[in-house]
Design an enzyme around this catalytic site. Structure first.
Site, PDB file in Angstrom:
ATOM      1  N   GLN A   1       0.870  -1.225  -0.013  1.00  0.00           N
ATOM      2  CA  GLN A   1       0.027   0.004  -0.056  1.00  0.00           C
ATOM      3  C   GLN A   1       0.763   1.259   0.054  1.00  0.00           C
ATOM      4  OE1 GLN A   1      -3.818   0.209   2.216  1.00  0.00           O
ATOM      5  NE2 GLN A   1      -2.647   1.688   3.409  1.00  0.00           N
TER       6      GLN A   1
ATOM      7  N   GLU B   1      -3.643   9.533  -0.763  1.00  0.00           N
ATOM      8  CA  GLU B   1      -2.753  10.341   0.090  1.00  0.00           C
ATOM      9  C   GLU B   1      -1.776  11.080  -0.486  1.00  0.00           C
ATOM     10  OE1 GLU B   1      -2.124   8.206   3.604  1.00  0.00           O
ATOM     11  OE2 GLU B   1      -3.955   7.095   3.554  1.00  0.00           O
TER      12      GLU B   1
ATOM     13  N   ASP C   1      -2.404  -1.524  12.569  1.00  0.00           N
ATOM     14  CA  ASP C   1      -3.245  -0.755  12.261  1.00  0.00           C
ATOM     15  C   ASP C   1      -4.667  -1.407  12.058  1.00  0.00           C
ATOM     16  OD1 ASP C   1      -4.996   1.150  11.009  1.00  0.00           O
ATOM     17  OD2 ASP C   1      -4.115   1.135   8.978  1.00  0.00           O
TER      18      ASP C   1
ATOM     19  N   LYS D   1      -5.798   5.764  14.924  1.00  0.00           N
ATOM     20  CA  LYS D   1      -6.821   6.669  14.340  1.00  0.00           C
ATOM     21  C   LYS D   1      -7.931   6.678  15.089  1.00  0.00           C
ATOM     22  CE  LYS D   1      -5.427   4.595   9.760  1.00  0.00           C
ATOM     23  NZ  LYS D   1      -5.733   3.348   8.993  1.00  0.00           N
TER      24      LYS D   1
HETATM   25  P1  PGA Z   1      -7.317   4.248   5.369  1.00  0.00           P
HETATM   26  O1  PGA Z   1      -6.049   3.512   5.702  1.00  0.00           O
HETATM   27  O2  PGA Z   1      -7.295   4.090   3.882  1.00  0.00           O
HETATM   28  O3  PGA Z   1      -8.361   3.446   5.815  1.00  0.00           O
HETATM   29  O4  PGA Z   1      -7.351   5.688   5.890  1.00  0.00           O
HETATM   30  C1  PGA Z   1      -4.752   4.281   5.702  1.00  0.00           C
HETATM   31  C2  PGA Z   1      -3.684   3.248   6.450  1.00  0.00           C
HETATM   32  O5  PGA Z   1      -3.956   1.846   5.829  1.00  0.00           O
HETATM   33  O6  PGA Z   1      -2.966   3.485   7.118  1.00  0.00           O
HETATM   34 ZN    ZN Z   2      -2.409   0.996   7.539  1.00  0.00          ZN
END
Ligand code: PGA
Ligand code: ZN
Length: 421
Positions: free
Chosen positions: A165, A208, A313, A338
């Site tokens: 990712q 992002e 995460d 988060k």
């Molecule tokens: P998200 O994840 O797309 O759910 O915000 C970002 C990440 O995996 O850190």
């Molecule tokens: Zn992540």
């Protein structure tokens, strides 16, 4: 105690053009503040529910009108004309919702109220938001988090051209946020030029802001990252380290991981990741295994330590129960926090406390769907995050947080945490 006089809310759009919620909290003394909440794409199964309207005719069923109505209706009715602390308000919101994943009122409705209230309280007390956040956990912050900034993206954030990712850069030598950003921008610009030469594409970016050319392999992502650092005149590993979000849940089919040429078992993926962490200056590795692959996480952690942090995460979802399990089983040694994964500031504070008591490092993180709101920077400082992760340096919903960090740095003169060390 802070008396809530009124709550209001409306639907706004996030950085992907999808609806999200802005709430406003007005206190009886006149202080009034708003908060906007983000939204993930690479989400964990155990996250608090973002309430979305079922009307497929509006925003493909992603509308937030019900979440807004919940704030202005039942939530406002329950909290208006009473005095609250952050803890008592959050507890009341949790009780009013009555579900384990906030699916009744919506995590988006609840969190926007929790944060708007925090801001209104800080305003009423004429204190900076980061100090208010610090006070919530009984800590006076003295340092700023180290940046971890998206350079390259694949997976769910970039149409899946590679399974991995995110590759992030970590300005390891910089002692200020300002100097760190300067190194990051130099590296990003060098990377944009490099991928232009190598892949014939210019600045195609992911959600992002990470660059997302058609990498032929995961190894190419790392080779290109190291080459970009060098071409910016920096030394990989010393001036600029790497961090990775593998986001492995999203290429796990329940039996095998689809990461390389052929499907891998958990043990094989661990060896591949451990090998990458030896060949490249990777100081932090997030979600190296799928969120429910609990049995293999401890061996991932022991293969990576002490060279890289094992960061959870999707595995943890900022959820105190999952964090407790990870501490007991020694599944990881760092928390990605988060707030909207769990839904209130108070529960996120519990998650933070558990991680700290276990001696873990903590990264305070934004989401891939963000807004121009900058409260996350105050949270990362107030809660003494070791790292902050808010994406790349070319989109204003990300820069709002970096620019707020610069303002806090100017105001406080606090040093950036010495990390990695
Ligand atoms: P998200 O994840 O797309 O759910 O915000 C970002 C990440 O995996 O850190
Ligand atoms: Zn992540």
């Amino acid at each position: 105690m802070h008396h809530i006089a009124n709550l209001s809310a409306f639907e706004i759009l996030d950085s992907r053009g999808r609806p999200t919620v802005e709430a406003r909290c007005t206190l009886a003394g006149g202080a009034s503040a708003r908060a906007q909440v983000p939204s993930g794409a690479s989400t964990g199964r155990a996250e608090a529910l973002e309430l979305r309207d079922t009307d497929a005719a509006r925003y493909g069923g992603r509308g937030c009108q019900q979440a807004v109505a919940n704030i202005e209706g039942p939530i406002a009715a329950a909290v208006r004309d009473s005095g609250w602390t952050q803890q008592s308000l959050d507890a009341a919101l949790i009780e009013l919702d009555g579900t384990s994943n906030k699916s009744n009122l919506g995590g988006n409705a609840i969190l926007s109220v929790s944060i708007a209230f925090a801001r209104a309280c800080a305003l009423e007390r004429t204190m900076p938001l980061y100090l208010y956040f610090g006070e919530l956990i009984g800590v006076q912050p003295t340092r700023l988090p180290r940046l971890t900034v998206n350079l390259f993206s694949g997976g769910k954030h970039a149409g899946g051209q590679v399974p991995l990712q995110d590759v992030l850069v970590v300005p390891a030598a910089a002692t200020t946020v300002a100097a760190g950003l300067e190194h990051v921008v130099a590296t990003y610009d060098a990377a944009a030029e490099l991928i232009g030469d190598r892949y014939g594409v210019r600045r195609l970016t992911a959600d992002e802001g990470g660059l997302a050319p058609p990498f032929p392999s995961v190894a190419a992502m790392f080779d290109d990252a190291v080459a970009s650092i060098e071409s910016a005149g920096l030394t990989p590993g010393t001036d600029m380290a790497l961090a990775v979000d593998v986001a492995a849940s999203h290429f796990f089919d329940g039996t095998s991981y689809h990461f390389g040429d052929k499907p891998s078992s958990s043990a094989e993926l661990i060896e591949t990741l451990a090998d990458l962490a030896t060949r490249y200056p990777i100081v932090s590795l997030e979600d190296g295994l799928a969120e429910d692959d609990w049995t293999h996480w401890p061996s991932l952690r022991s293969r990576l330590a002490p060279r890289s942090l094992t960061l959870g995460d999707d595995l943890l979802c900022t959820n105190p129960e999952r964090i407790t399990r990870a501490i007991e089983t020694r599944a990881c040694d760092a928390l990605l926090l988060k707030v909207n994964q769990i839904g209130t500031l108070s529960e996120a504070a519990t998650a933070l406390r558990l991680a700290r008591e276990a001696g873990w490092r903590v990264t305070i993180s934004a989401r891939s769907g963000e807004t121009e709101d900058d409260w996350l920077a105050d949270l990362a400082v107030g809660w003494s995050g070791d790292q902050i992760k808010v994406g790349s340096i070319n989109q204003s919903e990300r820069l709002a947080k970096y620019n707020r960090l610069l303002a806090i740095e100017r105001e406080t003169g606090w040093p950036v945490v010495a990390w990695p060390n």
